[in-house]
Design an enzyme around this catalytic site. Structure first.
Site, PDB file in Angstrom:
ATOM      1  N   SER A   1      34.786  38.157  34.835  1.00 28.79           N
ATOM      2  CA  SER A   1      35.300  37.457  33.656  1.00 28.79           C
ATOM      3  C   SER A   1      35.619  35.840  34.004  1.00 28.79           C
ATOM      4  O   SER A   1      35.841  35.519  34.890  1.00 28.79           O
ATOM      5  CB  SER A   1      36.628  38.267  33.080  1.00 28.79           C
TER       6      SER A   1
ATOM      7  N   TYR B   1      45.210  40.224  34.994  1.00 26.58           N
ATOM      8  CA  TYR B   1      43.943  40.517  34.655  1.00 26.58           C
ATOM      9  C   TYR B   1      42.738  39.859  35.216  1.00 26.58           C
ATOM     10  O   TYR B   1      42.041  40.108  35.969  1.00 26.58           O
ATOM     11  CB  TYR B   1      43.575  40.516  33.261  1.00 26.58           C
TER      12      TYR B   1
ATOM     13  N   LYS C   1      40.049  40.451  38.655  1.00 21.75           N
ATOM     14  CA  LYS C   1      38.732  40.122  38.767  1.00 21.75           C
ATOM     15  C   LYS C   1      38.234  39.381  39.795  1.00 21.75           C
ATOM     16  O   LYS C   1      37.135  39.687  40.463  1.00 21.75           O
ATOM     17  CB  LYS C   1      38.166  39.632  37.318  1.00 21.75           C
TER      18      LYS C   1
HETATM   19  N1  LIG Z   1      35.092  42.616  26.324  1.00 14.78           N
HETATM   20  C1  LIG Z   1      35.167  41.208  26.702  1.00 14.78           C
HETATM   21  O1  LIG Z   1      35.331  40.273  26.127  1.00 14.78           O
HETATM   22  C2  LIG Z   1      35.076  40.967  28.303  1.00 14.78           C
HETATM   23  C3  LIG Z   1      35.021  39.733  28.839  1.00 14.78           C
HETATM   24  C4  LIG Z   1      34.930  39.731  30.114  1.00 14.78           C
HETATM   25  C5  LIG Z   1      34.885  40.610  31.015  1.00 14.78           C
HETATM   26  N2  LIG Z   1      34.997  42.074  30.235  1.00 14.78           N
HETATM   27  C6  LIG Z   1      34.804  43.363  31.528  1.00 14.78           C
HETATM   28  O2  LIG Z   1      33.796  43.986  31.076  1.00 14.78           O
HETATM   29  C7  LIG Z   1      34.289  45.367  31.475  1.00 14.78           C
HETATM   30  C8  LIG Z   1      34.034  46.404  30.246  1.00 14.78           C
HETATM   31  O3  LIG Z   1      34.773  45.792  28.924  1.00 14.78           O
HETATM   32  P1  LIG Z   1      34.652  46.388  27.660  1.00 14.78           P
HETATM   33  O4  LIG Z   1      34.919  45.406  26.467  1.00 14.78           O
HETATM   34  O5  LIG Z   1      33.451  47.280  27.478  1.00 14.78           O
HETATM   35  O6  LIG Z   1      35.906  47.364  27.665  1.00 14.78           O
HETATM   36  P2  LIG Z   1      36.268  48.851  27.108  1.00 14.78           P
HETATM   37  O7  LIG Z   1      37.421  49.161  27.294  1.00 14.78           O
HETATM   38  O8  LIG Z   1      35.511  49.117  25.990  1.00 14.78           O
HETATM   39  O9  LIG Z   1      35.238  49.617  28.427  1.00 14.78           O
HETATM   40  C9  LIG Z   1      35.923  50.027  29.446  1.00 14.78           C
HETATM   41  C10 LIG Z   1      35.297  51.567  29.699  1.00 14.78           C
HETATM   42  O10 LIG Z   1      35.993  52.008  31.100  1.00 14.78           O
HETATM   43  C11 LIG Z   1      36.519  53.115  30.668  1.00 14.78           C
HETATM   44  N3  LIG Z   1      37.630  53.423  32.185  1.00 14.78           N
HETATM   45  C12 LIG Z   1      38.606  52.784  31.990  1.00 14.78           C
HETATM   46  N4  LIG Z   1      39.376  52.923  33.125  1.00 14.78           N
HETATM   47  C13 LIG Z   1      38.565  53.830  33.854  1.00 14.78           C
HETATM   48  C14 LIG Z   1      38.937  54.581  35.159  1.00 14.78           C
HETATM   49  N5  LIG Z   1      39.757  54.683  35.982  1.00 14.78           N
HETATM   50  N6  LIG Z   1      37.675  55.293  35.449  1.00 14.78           N
HETATM   51  C15 LIG Z   1      36.801  55.653  34.765  1.00 14.78           C
HETATM   52  N7  LIG Z   1      36.556  54.870  33.373  1.00 14.78           N
HETATM   53  C16 LIG Z   1      37.405  54.235  33.155  1.00 14.78           C
HETATM   54  C17 LIG Z   1      36.964  53.205  29.553  1.00 14.78           C
HETATM   55  O11 LIG Z   1      37.437  54.754  29.287  1.00 14.78           O
HETATM   56  C18 LIG Z   1      36.115  52.537  28.906  1.00 14.78           C
HETATM   57  O12 LIG Z   1      35.036  53.354  28.295  1.00 14.78           O
HETATM   58  C19 LIG Z   1      35.555  45.263  31.860  1.00 14.78           C
HETATM   59  O13 LIG Z   1      35.537  45.283  33.159  1.00 14.78           O
HETATM   60  C20 LIG Z   1      36.097  44.090  31.325  1.00 14.78           C
HETATM   61  O14 LIG Z   1      37.248  43.580  31.931  1.00 14.78           O
HETATM   62  C21 LIG Z   1      35.092  42.293  29.208  1.00 14.78           C
END
Ligand SMILES: NC(=O)c1ccc[n+]([C@@H]2O[C@H](COP(=O)([O-])OP(=O)(O)OC[C@H]3O[C@@H](n4cnc5c(N)ncnc54)[C@H](O)[C@@H]3O)[C@@H](O)[C@H]2O)c1
Length: 320
Positions: free
Chosen positions: A117, A141, A145
């Site tokens: 991120s 958070y 990362k």
């Molecule tokens: N959305 C954003 O703007 C953004 C920005 C930068 C980075 N990210 C990163 O991208 C990734 C996905 O983000 P997202 O927005 O799709 O989030 P999200 O919460 O929609 O998806 C995360 C998924 O991981 C699953 N999960 C969580 N903990 C788990 C575990 N211990 N075992 C198995 N599954 C698990 C959840 O059920 C969910 O389906 C994350 O790592 C997040 O930190 C997101």
């Protein structure tokens, strides 16, 4: 050559699954459904409901599906919650990643892509952020990362057959289809939609920043473009090594006021905003220099802010 997508039932993962399918890269999704939705995973994609912390279940799934690559998205992602509950974030995001990588090492998986991120940069000293810009996360958070990247670096130093890259996403928005819209309300676009749905004025956190209209500048990237970057990276990682970290953004700074103005255009709602004090720790302005990923992968973002807001609005209306 099958890739396991942890967190593939979540917002971004659901789009990546489809991007992998488009280029015929076989996938299996492993997700504990703590935040994701089973219906986000296409019916023809194998799905394993398990936590990344369950090493036995991960190992069994890797073996059963002949996994050779790992794309690790599963994480907790709420910056504010990470400040209030740091141990939860270190346990889930870093502890979970160590469990997962141990299982992957046991099963001989030698390709890893990691969801990092822009939060690793914290409050960057420059507006145009390259991968060389010093890191300095401001929240647990962001810290998890950055440590995730370091874990992979250490692992690759110990085992040169491991190929890995981390993609540092900037502000993700939009949807590839209405049903796949972001269900969490953590970012500007869904927060604005929620306010409108509740007949409230959206809040603007500070209008006195030193920017072209006084509001903060960020880089917004369409989730469909982001997914395409992952598919390109996975394909290339199967062929040979890649760089360690990549910024994934549009390379364009957009102000919060410009996003709100696009929301007005798309929704047809001519709302006012409530200007409230700045939030502590919000950097004034930064956006990605995406030239490294463009050079190495030939990837550039194609969808603009209006496409993000329009598709996100369609998703919001479908889900609410
Ligand atoms: N959305 C954003 O703007 C953004 C920005 C930068 C980075 N990210 C990163 O991208 C990734 C996905 O983000 P997202 O927005 O799709 O989030 P999200 O919460 O929609 O998806 C995360 C998924 O991981 C699953 N999960 C969580 N903990 C788990 C575990 N211990 N075992 C198995 N599954 C698990 C959840 O059920 C969910 O389906 C994350 O790592 C997040 O930190 C997101």
């Amino acid at each position: 050559m099958t890739w396991m997508l942890t967190g593939g039932a979540g917002y971004i993962g659901a789009h990546i699954v489809r991007a992998f399918q488009e280029i015929d890269l076989p996938v299996v999704v492993l997700d504990d459904l703590s935040a994701g939705v089973r219906g986000n995973v296409p019916a023809d994609v194998p799905f394993v409901q398990a936590s990344v912390q369950d090493r036995d279940a991960v190992r069994a799934a890797m073996r059963e599906h002949g996994v050779t690559g790992l794309l690790h998205l599963a994480a907790k992602k709420a910056v504010g919650e990470s400040v209030e509950r740091p141990l939860l974030y270190w346990d889930e995001n870093v502890g979970g990643m160590v469990d997962l990588l141990q299982a992957a090492a046991d099963e001989g998986v030698e390709r890893v892509l990691f969801s990092s991120s822009a939060a690793v940069y914290g409050n960057p000293p420059v507006e145009l952020v390259t991968e060389e810009t010093p890191t300095g996360p401001l929240s647990p958070y962001g810290g998890t990362k950055l440590v995730g990247e370091q874990v992979l670096r250490d692992l690759a130093a110990a085992d040169p057959s491991l190929r890995w890259s981390a993609l540092r996403y900037f502000n993700v928005a939009g949807a590839g289809a209405p049903a796949l819209g972001d269900r969490s309300i953590a970012n500007l676009v869904p927060m604005t939609f929620r306010a409108l749905s509740e007949s409230r004025n959206p809040q603007l956190f500070g209008d006195d920043y030193d920017t072209r209209d006084g509001s903060c500048v960020r880089d917004y990237i369409h989730v469909v473009d982001l997914a395409a970057a992952h598919a390109a990276a996975a394909k290339r990682l199967d062929e040979g090594p890649l760089g360690e970290v990549y910024n994934v953004g549009r390379g364009e700074g957009v102000t919060v006021t410009e996003v709100l103005s696009t929301v007005r255009t798309v929704t047809g709602i001519n709302f006012e905003v409530d200007v409230v004090p700045r939030r502590a720790g919000d950097p004034t302005a930064y956006y990605a220099d995406p030239s490294k990923i463009a050079d190495h992968l030939g990837w550039t973002a194609r969808l603009d802010l209006e496409a993000m807001v329009r598709s996100a609005w369609e998703g919001w209306q479908t889900q609410h």
